[in-house]
Design a protein around this motif. Structure first.
Motif, PDB file in Angstrom:
ATOM      1  N   ALA A  14       0.824  -1.209   0.000  1.00  0.00           N
ATOM      2  CA  ALA A  14       0.000   0.000   0.000  1.00  0.00           C
ATOM      3  C   ALA A  14       0.860   1.261   0.000  1.00  0.00           C
ATOM      4  O   ALA A  14       0.613   2.191  -0.777  1.00  0.00           O
ATOM      5  N   VAL A  15       1.873   1.295   0.861  1.00  0.00           N
ATOM      6  CA  VAL A  15       2.720   2.492   0.937  1.00  0.00           C
ATOM      7  C   VAL A  15       3.597   2.611  -0.314  1.00  0.00           C
ATOM      8  O   VAL A  15       3.848   3.717  -0.791  1.00  0.00           O
ATOM      9  N   GLY A  16       4.021   1.493  -0.873  1.00  0.00           N
ATOM     10  CA  GLY A  16       4.775   1.536  -2.129  1.00  0.00           C
ATOM     11  C   GLY A  16       3.952   2.118  -3.258  1.00  0.00           C
ATOM     12  O   GLY A  16       4.446   2.905  -4.067  1.00  0.00           O
ATOM     13  N   SER A  17       2.697   1.740  -3.315  1.00  0.00           N
ATOM     14  CA  SER A  17       1.802   2.320  -4.318  1.00  0.00           C
ATOM     15  C   SER A  17       1.560   3.795  -4.045  1.00  0.00           C
ATOM     16  O   SER A  17       1.460   4.602  -4.978  1.00  0.00           O
ATOM     17  N   LEU A  18       1.493   4.156  -2.782  1.00  0.00           N
ATOM     18  CA  LEU A  18       1.283   5.551  -2.403  1.00  0.00           C
ATOM     19  C   LEU A  18       2.475   6.419  -2.803  1.00  0.00           C
ATOM     20  O   LEU A  18       2.299   7.565  -3.223  1.00  0.00           O
ATOM     21  N   VAL A  19       3.682   5.876  -2.698  1.00  0.00           N
ATOM     22  CA  VAL A  19       4.873   6.612  -3.114  1.00  0.00           C
ATOM     23  C   VAL A  19       4.788   6.971  -4.600  1.00  0.00           C
ATOM     24  O   VAL A  19       5.143   8.066  -5.006  1.00  0.00           O
ATOM     25  N   VAL A  20       4.293   6.051  -5.392  1.00  0.00           N
ATOM     26  CA  VAL A  20       4.199   6.282  -6.835  1.00  0.00           C
ATOM     27  C   VAL A  20       3.104   7.298  -7.163  1.00  0.00           C
ATOM     28  O   VAL A  20       3.262   8.125  -8.062  1.00  0.00           O
ATOM     29  N   THR A  31       7.092   9.834   2.455  1.00  0.00           N
ATOM     30  CA  THR A  31       6.464   8.531   2.247  1.00  0.00           C
ATOM     31  C   THR A  31       7.518   7.455   1.976  1.00  0.00           C
ATOM     32  O   THR A  31       7.366   6.314   2.406  1.00  0.00           O
ATOM     33  N   VAL A  32       8.597   7.830   1.294  1.00  0.00           N
ATOM     34  CA  VAL A  32       9.704   6.890   1.082  1.00  0.00           C
ATOM     35  C   VAL A  32      10.316   6.492   2.421  1.00  0.00           C
ATOM     36  O   VAL A  32      10.696   5.340   2.628  1.00  0.00           O
ATOM     37  N   PRO A  64      15.822   9.438   2.190  1.00  0.00           N
ATOM     38  CA  PRO A  64      14.985  10.646   2.282  1.00  0.00           C
ATOM     39  C   PRO A  64      15.803  11.912   2.566  1.00  0.00           C
ATOM     40  O   PRO A  64      15.485  12.984   2.048  1.00  0.00           O
ATOM     41  N   LEU A  65      16.887  11.771   3.339  1.00  0.00           N
ATOM     42  CA  LEU A  65      17.735  12.929   3.609  1.00  0.00           C
ATOM     43  C   LEU A  65      18.396  13.433   2.328  1.00  0.00           C
ATOM     44  O   LEU A  65      18.432  14.642   2.078  1.00  0.00           O
ATOM     45  N   MET A  66      18.876  12.523   1.508  1.00  0.00           N
ATOM     46  CA  MET A  66      19.483  12.929   0.237  1.00  0.00           C
ATOM     47  C   MET A  66      18.453  13.563  -0.689  1.00  0.00           C
ATOM     48  O   MET A  66      18.750  14.542  -1.387  1.00  0.00           O
TER      49      MET A  66
END
Length: 79
Positions: A14-20, A31-32, A64-66
């Motif tokens: 679900a979260v992987g799909s949300l990232v896209v 989100t990543v 995420p920091l990068m």
């Protein structure tokens, strides 16, 4: 234990799909980070604590920091 793995797999999907789907780069970076934490939980639940620790460090902190530093540089926030 298999219920925990199934729940973790569903959350990761679900979260992987949300990232896209998310289009705002700042929200996408956050989100990543959540995705990295969930992957770490999934790896820990399948008894791979060394991989889980590496995933949390790289996927939830470093990446995420990068991304955030690159966004600040592109938007002119860092001089």
């Amino acid at each position: 234990m298999s219920v925990l793995i199934a729940v973790a797999l569903v959350l990761v999907a679900a979260v992987g799909s949300l990232v896209v789907v998310i289009q705002d780069p700042l929200r996408q970076a956050l989100t990543v980070s959540l995705f990295g934490i969930l992957l770490g939980i999934l790896f820990f639940s399948v008894q791979a604590p060394d991989v889980a620790l590496s995933e949390v460090v790289v996927g939830a902190v470093a990446l995420p920091l990068m991304i955030l530093l690159a966004l600040a540089k592109v938007r002119g926030g860092v001089r």
